[in-house]
Design an enzyme around this catalytic site. Sequence first.
Site, PDB file in Angstrom:
ATOM      1  N   ASP A  10       0.840  -1.211   0.000  1.00 51.33           N
ATOM      2  CA  ASP A  10       0.000   0.000   0.000  1.00 51.33           C
ATOM      3  C   ASP A  10       0.872   1.257   0.000  1.00 51.33           C
ATOM      4  O   ASP A  10       2.003   1.232   0.492  1.00 51.33           O
ATOM      5  CB  ASP A  10      -0.915  -0.033   1.232  1.00 51.33           C
ATOM      6  CG  ASP A  10      -2.116   0.883   1.078  1.00 51.33           C
ATOM      7  OD1 ASP A  10      -2.365   1.364  -0.046  1.00 51.33           O
ATOM      8  OD2 ASP A  10      -2.800   1.122   2.092  1.00 51.33           O
ATOM      9  N   HIS A  27       2.589   3.761  -8.896  1.00 51.17           N
ATOM     10  CA  HIS A  27       2.441   2.328  -9.195  1.00 51.17           C
ATOM     11  C   HIS A  27       3.649   1.809  -9.974  1.00 51.17           C
ATOM     12  O   HIS A  27       4.118   0.692  -9.721  1.00 51.17           O
ATOM     13  CB  HIS A  27       1.155   2.082  -9.991  1.00 51.17           C
ATOM     14  CG  HIS A  27      -0.097   2.417  -9.228  1.00 51.17           C
ATOM     15  ND1 HIS A  27      -0.323   1.961  -7.944  1.00 51.17           N
ATOM     16  CD2 HIS A  27      -1.184   3.162  -9.553  1.00 51.17           C
ATOM     17  CE1 HIS A  27      -1.503   2.417  -7.525  1.00 51.17           C
ATOM     18  NE2 HIS A  27      -2.042   3.152  -8.484  1.00 51.17           N
ATOM     19  N   LEU A 121      10.847 -20.737  -4.996  1.00 50.57           N
ATOM     20  CA  LEU A 121       9.867 -19.835  -4.393  1.00 50.57           C
ATOM     21  C   LEU A 121       8.489 -19.969  -5.051  1.00 50.57           C
ATOM     22  O   LEU A 121       8.381 -19.962  -6.282  1.00 50.57           O
ATOM     23  CB  LEU A 121      10.349 -18.383  -4.561  1.00 50.57           C
ATOM     24  CG  LEU A 121       9.392 -17.283  -4.091  1.00 50.57           C
ATOM     25  CD1 LEU A 121       9.302 -17.250  -2.564  1.00 50.57           C
ATOM     26  CD2 LEU A 121       9.825 -15.918  -4.627  1.00 50.57           C
ATOM     27  N   ARG A 172       2.115  -4.888   6.147  1.00 47.33           N
ATOM     28  CA  ARG A 172       1.362  -3.862   5.416  1.00 47.33           C
ATOM     29  C   ARG A 172       2.177  -2.582   5.433  1.00 47.33           C
ATOM     30  O   ARG A 172       2.579  -2.116   6.501  1.00 47.33           O
ATOM     31  CB  ARG A 172      -0.026  -3.611   6.014  1.00 47.33           C
ATOM     32  CG  ARG A 172      -0.779  -2.541   5.204  1.00 47.33           C
ATOM     33  CD  ARG A 172      -2.269  -2.485   5.459  1.00 47.33           C
ATOM     34  NE  ARG A 172      -2.896  -1.566   4.499  1.00 47.33           N
ATOM     35  CZ  ARG A 172      -4.141  -1.649   4.075  1.00 47.33           C
ATOM     36  NH1 ARG A 172      -4.923  -2.596   4.521  1.00 47.33           N
ATOM     37  NH2 ARG A 172      -4.616  -0.781   3.202  1.00 47.33           N
TER      38      ARG A 172
HETATM   39  C1  IPE Z   1      -5.400  -2.867  -0.322  1.00 44.67           C
HETATM   40  O1  IPE Z   1      -5.070  -1.529  -0.479  1.00 44.67           O
HETATM   41  C2  IPE Z   1      -5.414  -3.550  -1.651  1.00 44.67           C
HETATM   42  C3  IPE Z   1      -4.105  -3.744  -2.262  1.00 44.67           C
HETATM   43  C4  IPE Z   1      -2.959  -3.448  -1.725  1.00 44.67           C
HETATM   44  C5  IPE Z   1      -4.127  -4.342  -3.572  1.00 44.67           C
HETATM   45  P1  IPE Z   1      -6.195  -0.399  -0.645  1.00 44.67           P
HETATM   46  O2  IPE Z   1      -5.477   0.893  -0.735  1.00 44.67           O
HETATM   47  O3  IPE Z   1      -7.100  -0.749  -1.758  1.00 44.67           O
HETATM   48  O4  IPE Z   1      -6.986  -0.543   0.723  1.00 44.67           O
HETATM   49  P2  IPE Z   1      -7.845   0.511   1.537  1.00 44.67           P
HETATM   50  O5  IPE Z   1      -8.838   1.104   0.587  1.00 44.67           O
HETATM   51  O6  IPE Z   1      -6.891   1.540   2.062  1.00 44.67           O
HETATM   52  O7  IPE Z   1      -8.458  -0.287   2.641  1.00 44.67           O
HETATM   53  C1  IPE Z   2      -1.416   0.272  -3.424  1.00 45.93           C
HETATM   54  O1  IPE Z   2      -1.250   1.632  -3.431  1.00 45.93           O
HETATM   55  C2  IPE Z   2      -1.619  -0.303  -4.806  1.00 45.93           C
HETATM   56  C3  IPE Z   2      -2.989  -0.743  -5.088  1.00 45.93           C
HETATM   57  C4  IPE Z   2      -3.972  -0.836  -4.228  1.00 45.93           C
HETATM   58  C5  IPE Z   2      -3.280  -1.119  -6.470  1.00 45.93           C
HETATM   59  P1  IPE Z   2      -2.495   2.627  -3.388  1.00 45.93           P
HETATM   60  O2  IPE Z   2      -2.840   2.981  -4.789  1.00 45.93           O
HETATM   61  O3  IPE Z   2      -3.603   2.085  -2.568  1.00 45.93           O
HETATM   62  O4  IPE Z   2      -1.830   3.883  -2.666  1.00 45.93           O
HETATM   63  P2  IPE Z   2      -2.504   4.861  -1.623  1.00 45.93           P
HETATM   64  O5  IPE Z   2      -3.107   4.044  -0.531  1.00 45.93           O
HETATM   65  O6  IPE Z   2      -3.527   5.642  -2.365  1.00 45.93           O
HETATM   66  O7  IPE Z   2      -1.379   5.722  -1.131  1.00 45.93           O
HETATM   67 MG    MG Z   3      -4.118   2.293  -0.624  1.00 44.44          MG
END
Ligand code: IPE
Ligand code: IPE
Ligand code: MG
Length: 228
Positions: A10, A27, A121, A172
């Site tokens: 995340d 990303h 792995l 996380r």
């Molecule tokens: C969780 O992250 C999903 C992934 C890492 C793929 P999100 O950014 O989608 O989760 P929330 O919305 O903060 O709970």
């Molecule tokens: C995690 O990063 C990647 C995916 C969920 C695809 P986010 O895109 O959720 O990044 P934040 O949480 O907005 O910073």
């Molecule tokens: Mg996120």
Amino acid sequence: MPKHVAIIMDGNGRWAKKRLLPRIIGHTNGVKTVKNIVELSRKLNIRVLTLYAFSTENWTRPEEEVKGLMSLLKKYLKNELENMKNNNISFKILGDISKFSQDIQNEINNAIEQTKTNNGLIFNLALNYGSRQEILRAFKILIEKNITNPSIQDISNALYTAGLPDPDLLIRTSGEIRISNFLLWQLAYTEIYITDVLWPDFSEEEFYKAIINFQKRDRRFGGIKEDK
Ligand code: IPE
Ligand code: IPE
Ligand code: MG
């Protein structure tokens, strides 16, 4: 060492925002971290690595972001297949890929097929994955098999993770203290490690920190600690 490490990757968006860049650049940098962590997991002889890449809820993001993620995914699969083959990595998917475009499904199935006999792995990528959806799917599999009095093992066997050990360590990144519909069943006794570091900044050193922190945990599984 943990046998199975699962990671909620995340913070890509926040990483980009901090730099006044579009989210997709976050990303793109997140993909670099994925490559590093897969490589490191392999070197450390971790048995299973599970990365949460796209949730069933992530479809609600703006179309442009979803499109960008799909194109990164396609590129990643194309670029990494040789590497996975050369490094004895077995690639698997957790989730329902039928929602993805046909060319992505082909790339995925090809990668699974070409790495299925590898015994190094096990690399699970969670794509269009939601844990409640996975559990619902398991119910349906059990009903179809006419298993009317299922055991815990029967349920585990009907999940995407069938045959794999439960995660020992869940990491996380980006500081959020929640599970976000990830591996609800499998995390029953997993040690949880949350870091404020954003996913694109999650370095080798940060991964070691998480593992060392895990190694200091006293896992009791509901029992009591034996006095020595
Ligand atoms: C969780 O992250 C999903 C992934 C890492 C793929 P999100 O950014 O989608 O989760 P929330 O919305 O903060 O709970
Ligand atoms: C995690 O990063 C990647 C995916 C969920 C695809 P986010 O895109 O959720 O990044 P934040 O949480 O907005 O910073
Ligand atoms: Mg996120």
